[in-house]
Design a protein around this motif. Sequence first.
Motif, PDB file in Angstrom:
ATOM      1  N   LYS A  26       0.816  -1.220   0.000  1.00 27.78           N
ATOM      2  CA  LYS A  26       0.000   0.000   0.000  1.00 27.78           C
ATOM      3  C   LYS A  26       0.850   1.271   0.000  1.00 27.78           C
ATOM      4  CE  LYS A  26      -3.489   2.399   2.702  1.00 27.78           C
ATOM      5  NZ  LYS A  26      -4.264   2.406   3.939  1.00 27.78           N
ATOM      6  N   ASN A  27       1.904   1.308   0.796  1.00 28.33           N
ATOM      7  CA  ASN A  27       2.738   2.516   0.861  1.00 28.33           C
ATOM      8  C   ASN A  27       3.424   2.823  -0.469  1.00 28.33           C
ATOM      9  OD1 ASN A  27       2.051   3.201   3.468  1.00 28.33           O
ATOM     10  ND2 ASN A  27       3.770   2.120   4.381  1.00 28.33           N
ATOM     11  N   ILE A  30       0.795   4.553  -2.547  1.00 30.87           N
ATOM     12  CA  ILE A  30       0.693   5.949  -2.093  1.00 30.87           C
ATOM     13  C   ILE A  30       1.835   6.760  -2.691  1.00 30.87           C
ATOM     14  CG2 ILE A  30       0.847   7.476  -0.081  1.00 30.87           C
ATOM     15  CD1 ILE A  30      -0.537   5.175   1.510  1.00 30.87           C
ATOM     16  N   TYR A  55      -7.002  -4.079  -5.019  1.00 34.42           N
ATOM     17  CA  TYR A  55      -7.490  -3.149  -4.008  1.00 34.42           C
ATOM     18  C   TYR A  55      -8.966  -2.895  -4.259  1.00 34.42           C
ATOM     19  CZ  TYR A  55      -2.601  -2.170  -2.935  1.00 34.42           C
ATOM     20  OH  TYR A  55      -1.283  -2.290  -2.575  1.00 34.42           O
ATOM     21  N   GLU A  59     -10.409   1.044  -0.717  1.00 34.64           N
ATOM     22  CA  GLU A  59      -8.965   1.119  -0.458  1.00 34.64           C
ATOM     23  C   GLU A  59      -8.286   2.099  -1.415  1.00 34.64           C
ATOM     24  OE1 GLU A  59      -7.649  -3.219   1.216  1.00 34.64           O
ATOM     25  OE2 GLU A  59      -8.361  -3.141  -0.864  1.00 34.64           O
ATOM     26  N   ILE A  63      -6.172   5.330  -0.355  1.00 35.34           N
ATOM     27  CA  ILE A  63      -4.814   5.574  -0.861  1.00 35.34           C
ATOM     28  C   ILE A  63      -4.735   6.959  -1.490  1.00 35.34           C
ATOM     29  CG2 ILE A  63      -3.174   4.883  -2.678  1.00 35.34           C
ATOM     30  CD1 ILE A  63      -4.047   1.932  -2.020  1.00 35.34           C
ATOM     31  N   GLU A  66      -4.649   9.637   1.140  1.00 38.09           N
ATOM     32  CA  GLU A  66      -3.334   9.739   1.785  1.00 38.09           C
ATOM     33  C   GLU A  66      -2.325  10.444   0.891  1.00 38.09           C
ATOM     34  OE1 GLU A  66      -1.712   6.521   4.165  1.00 38.09           O
ATOM     35  OE2 GLU A  66      -3.681   5.539   4.073  1.00 38.09           O
ATOM     36  N   SER A  67      -2.420  10.206  -0.412  1.00 37.04           N
ATOM     37  CA  SER A  67      -1.464  10.836  -1.323  1.00 37.04           C
ATOM     38  C   SER A  67      -1.881  12.252  -1.683  1.00 37.04           C
ATOM     39  CB  SER A  67      -1.305  10.010  -2.603  1.00 37.04           C
ATOM     40  OG  SER A  67      -2.372  10.256  -3.492  1.00 37.04           O
TER      41      SER A  67
END
Length: 130
Positions: A26-27, A30, A55, A59, A63, A66-67
Amino acid sequence: MKLDVLAFHIYPYEGTQYFEKDLIVKNKVIELFDYCQILQASISDKGWEFLFKNYSLKELIEIDKESGWFDDNDEGESLKSLFYHSLLSGFNPLKMQYGTYFESTNVFQSLEGNTGEIDWEKVYNLKDEL
């Protein structure tokens, strides 16, 4: 065994390739979205297929939040942005098909020759299923 490059970041000097082993984290997705946001990376049609298969829509929205790639407070608009970029790369996540998106007519033509207009209201309303 040939590994498909699913995404590419133009830096460092020779660039960075993203493979399945990267995008399963996941990171890393991102990070990739961060680079896409500043036009330093792109996701291939196979990359989008991988993301949509691995995903959930929820999700992918998380993501994105977060980005900050699309920076939408409206999840429906975020979905439209994700689908739009996927279509431009040549992957239709609504039908899970490869092909060509004709933005001027809002039509996606699959590699098999099937065509269909993209229903953006339907994409937007997918937020209700999250």
